[in-house]
Scaffold this motif. Structure first.
Motif: not given
Length: 156
Positions: A125-130
């Motif tokens: 899920f690294a592509d999702f921003s906080p």
């Protein structure tokens, strides 16, 4: 196509995307656990539940927590006990009920797997921003709470 049809199709696309994402992520995690840790996702899930309950769980509690049948849990627990990862003890107040908990070896093994599992999920899920994650969590939790309220009032 009227507005209701458009919204209905959009909701259907949303459901299919959530399903695809879930299946894809679960598949990646199953393969990761199999290759990197020589274990299965159900085994990891049982160990995770037991790790969160230092005093152990009954088989019924474990089944309810994992949302699976007692039979499914029994098979996994049998193997964990056989491998020295978990113990099963009769309860003093109810001899028919068994309490399952992780052994020290199980706790150590789970700690290693949990850290690697978290890193893998982080990678997936690294592509999702906080901010995007917070928004998705908020929307999905709101939907879950709505569904739970419907079930509690016999509307589901």
């Amino acid at each position: 196509m009227n507005k209701d049809d458009s919204s209905s199709k959009q909701r259907l696309r949303l459901w299919l995307q959530i399903l695809r994402t879930t299946r894809s992520t679960e598949s990646e995690l199953r393969e990761f656990l199999r290759v990197e840790h020589d274990t299965t996702l159900p085994r990891f899930d049982v160990m995770a539940a037991l790790d969160r309950a230092p005093k152990g769980l009954t088989m019924t509690e474990l089944s309810r927590y994992l949302l699976v049948s007692n039979g499914n849990v029994t098979t996994v627990v049998d193997r964990l006990v056989q491998d020295g990862i978990a113990t099963r003890e009769q309860q003093a107040n109810d001899r028919r009920s068994l309490r399952v908990s992780l052994t020290e070896l199980g706790q150590q093994q789970f700690a290693l797997m949990a850290k690697a599992h978290e890193a893998k999920v982080n990678e997936l899920f690294a592509d999702f921003s906080p901010q995007a994650i917070e928004q998705l969590l908020h929307l999905l939790k709101a939907h879950t709470h709505k569904e739970t309220a419907h079930e509690e009032h016999g509307l589901a």
